[in-house]
Design a protein around this motif. Structure first.
Motif, short mmCIF file in Angstrom:
data_model
loop_
_atom_site.label_atom_id
_atom_site.label_comp_id
_atom_site.label_asym_id
_atom_site.label_seq_id
_atom_site.Cartn_x
_atom_site.Cartn_y
_atom_site.Cartn_z
N LEU A 183 -24.19 2.29 3.92
CA LEU A 183 -25.49 2.96 3.91
C LEU A 183 -25.34 4.48 3.76
N PHE A 184 -24.36 5.08 4.42
CA PHE A 184 -24.19 6.53 4.30
C PHE A 184 -23.77 6.91 2.87
N TYR A 185 -22.76 6.25 2.35
CA TYR A 185 -22.21 6.66 1.06
C TYR A 185 -23.11 6.31 -0.13
N HIS A 186 -24.16 5.53 0.10
CA HIS A 186 -25.12 5.24 -0.96
C HIS A 186 -26.50 5.80 -0.62
N SER A 187 -26.49 6.92 0.09
CA SER A 187 -27.73 7.62 0.44
C SER A 187 -27.63 9.07 0.00
N LYS B 118 -39.61 3.69 1.13
CA LYS B 118 -38.55 4.50 1.72
C LYS B 118 -37.20 4.16 1.11
N GLY B 119 -36.91 4.76 -0.05
CA GLY B 119 -35.67 4.45 -0.76
C GLY B 119 -34.49 5.29 -0.29
N GLU B 120 -34.11 5.12 0.96
CA GLU B 120 -33.06 5.97 1.56
C GLU B 120 -31.67 5.66 1.03
N ALA B 121 -31.35 4.38 0.88
CA ALA B 121 -29.97 4.01 0.58
C ALA B 121 -29.94 2.67 -0.13
N LEU B 122 -28.82 2.39 -0.78
CA LEU B 122 -28.62 1.06 -1.36
C LEU B 122 -28.34 0.10 -0.22
N PHE C 87 -30.35 -9.42 -2.82
CA PHE C 87 -31.61 -8.73 -2.53
C PHE C 87 -31.43 -7.20 -2.49
N ALA C 88 -30.26 -6.72 -2.91
CA ALA C 88 -29.96 -5.30 -2.80
C ALA C 88 -30.94 -4.45 -3.61
N TYR C 89 -31.32 -3.33 -3.03
CA TYR C 89 -32.14 -2.31 -3.71
C TYR C 89 -32.09 -1.06 -2.86
N PHE C 90 -32.69 0.02 -3.32
CA PHE C 90 -32.72 1.24 -2.53
C PHE C 90 -33.92 1.19 -1.59
#
Length: 403
Positions: free
Chosen positions: A148-152, A226-230, A254-257
Motif C-alpha cells: 500500500l505504501f509503495y503504490h501510493s 478515494k484513490g489512495e493506493a493500488l 479486484f485490484a484498483y486504486f
C-alpha cells in the motif's frame, strides 16, 4: 497435441491446459504431465499441472466470462485476468516473499500461470480447523504496509502513480464491490441471501436505520473516490495461503486504486468473523477461549506491524515535503484506521446476508447457533461502522469485540 488458438478466447479443459503449458515453454513436449482442476471459486478455472518425473508444478488460472455462482446470466469482463497478473507482478516487486511469481500471462485467453502453492493451506480453512499460523499477522501486516505504501502518493512518484492508475481501471469488478458490499445488504435487494428467521432482525437492525445508511453512504463514497493506493481489493482469508513458516497472498483480480483502509478492513473483518464462528466449531469452552485469544492477537499484531512498517517506510521514502511535517503521519494513520473499521463493518455485514457467505459461519451445523453468530456479526459490523471515529486504537477495538 492440440493447438491452442491464442487469438480467440475459449475456456480450458484439463487436456488443453496441459497442451498450453507445453506450448508456452514451461514444460517439454516429451514431459509426462499430470493435471487436475482444483478451483473452487466463483469466477475462474484453476488447474494444477505437474511433471510426474521431476515434480515441477505450476498453476494455470483462467478467468471465466461469467460468475459460476450465478451462471452465464451474470457476465464478467475477462480483463480482470490482466488486472490480476499485473497486480501480482507489482506486488512481487515489493514483497516477493509474500507473492506468487507469475511465469506467463495471456490477456486474450485471460490466463495467468504462476507458482504452485499447494504445499500451503488456504487460511480460511485452516482457521476453521483451529490451526495456528505463527507468522500470519506479521506477514500480512508487512504485506499491507509495503504494497500500500509503495503504490501510493506517499511512496512512489506522484506523476508515475497517476499513469499507473490508468492501467488499473477496473470498473466491472469495482461495481461488484459497490453493490454487494456497500449497497445491497442495506436494502431489500434480490441479491441478498437471508434466512427467513433472520429477516425481521435485518429489517430492524439494518434496513430501517437511516443513520446507519448515512454512514454506509459515506463509506461507499470513499470507495468510489478515494484513490489512495493500488489495493488488492478482495483480501479475505480465502485469498491467503499459509503454513507455520510461510504466507502468500493470491487473487488480486479486484485490484484498483482505492482507499488504503479497504484491504486492512477486509482482512480484519474475516478474522473477526472466524473469531465469532468458533462458537460453532470448538465445543470445549477453555479451548475455544484460547483460540479466540489467538485470533485477537492476529488482529492486534497485524495492525501494529502495519503501523510500524508504514511509519518506517514513510520516514525513509518521503515523496512530498509535507511528509516531513510533525504530526502528518499520525493524521494519515488515524484516518486509515477509521476507514479500516468502517470497511470491516461493511464486509462483515455483507458476508452474513449478501450473495456470497463465508464458510466459517455457514459450516456451523446447528441452525440456531449459526443464526446467533450471524446476528452477533451484523451487530458488531454495525457498531464498527457507526463508531469508527470513536474507536481510536487497535486495543480499543479488541475491547469492543470482547465486551
Amino acid at each position: 497435441m492440440m493447438t491452442i488458438d491464442t487469438v480467440k478466447y475459449e475456456p480450458f479443459t484439463i487436456e488443453t491446459a496441459v497442451d498450453y503449458s507445453k506450448q508456452i515453454g514451461l514444460f517439454e513436449q516429451s514431459d509426462l504431465l499430470e493435471a487436475e482442476e482444483i478451483g473452487d471459486g466463483n469466477l475462474n478455472l484453476v488447474f494444477r499441472i505437474q511433471n510426474k518425473n521431476t515434480n515441477k508444478s505450476i498453476i494455470l488460472k483462467q478467468a471465466l466470462p461469467y460468475a459460476k455462482v450465478v451462471g452465464s446470466s451474470w457476465p464478467l469482463t475477462l480483463d480482470r485476468a490482466r488486472i490480476e497478473s499485473e497486480a501480482l507482478k507489482h506486488a512481487y516487486e515489493v514483497v516477493p516473499e509474500f507473492t506468487p511469481r507469475v511465469y506467463h500471462s495471456d490477456h486474450t485467453l485471460a490466463v495467468t500461470v504462476m507458482d504452485d502453492l499447494s504445499h500451503l493451506q488456504i487460511v480460511r480453512k485452516g482457521l476453521i480447523e483451529g490451526n495456528v499460523y505463527p507468522r500470519l499477522a506479521r506477514d500480512i501486516g508487512t504485506f499491507l504496509a509495503h504494497t500500500l505504501f509503495y503504490h501510493s502518493d506517499f511512496g512512489m512518484n506522484q506523476q508515475e502513480k497517476k499513469k499507473l492508475t490508468l492501467k488499473f481501471n477496473n470498473p466491472e469488478l469495482c461495481k461488484i464491490t459497490e453493490d454487494l458490499v456497500f449497497t445491497d445488504p442495506f436494502f431489500d435487494h434480490d441479491t441478498n441471501n437471508i434466512p427467513s428467521k433472520l429477516r425481521e432482525f435485518v429489517e430492524t437492525t439494518l434496513w430501517s436505520d437511516k443513520s446507519l445508511k448515512r454512514e454506509v453512504a459515506s463509506l461507499k463514497h470513499l470507495f468510489l473516490t478515494k484513490g489512495e493506493a493500488l489495493i488488492h481489493g478482495d483480501l479475505h482469508t480465502g485469498s491467503i495461503f499459509a503454513s507455520a513458516e510461510e504466507t502468500v497472498v493470491i487473487d488480486p483480480e479486484f485490484a484498483y486504486f482505492g482507499p488504503i483502509g479497504f484491504d486492512i478492513g477486509a482482512f480484519i473483518a474475516n478474522i473477526l468473523l472466524n473469531y465469532l464462528s468458533q462458537e460453532g466449531h470448538i465445543e470445549d469452552e477453555q479451548a475455544r477461549n484460547e483460540y479466540q485469544d489467538y485470533l485477537l492477537s492476529v488482529l492486534t499484531e497485524t495492525w501494529n506491524v502495519f503501523d510500524v512498517e508504514f511509519g518506517a517506510l514513510w520516514q525513509d521514502n518521503a515523496q512530498d515535503s509535507f511528509m516531513k511535517v510533525d504530526g502528518y503521519l499520525d493524521d494519515v494513520l488515524n484516518q486509515i484506521f477509521q476507514d479500516t473499521l468502517g470497511f470491516a463493518g461493511c464486509k462483515m455485514i455483507r458476508r452474513m446476508i449478501g450473495l456470497a457467505g463465508v464458510e466459517d459461519v455457514e459450516a456451523i451445523e446447528n441452525e440456531e447457533l449459526r443464526l446467533n453468530v450471524k446476528r452477533t456479526a451484523i451487530t458488531l459490523g454495525k457498531l464498527l461502522i457507526q463508531n469508527r471515529s470513536q474507536i481510536t486504537s487497535i486495543n480499543e477495538l479488541k475491547k469492543v469485540v470482547t465486551q
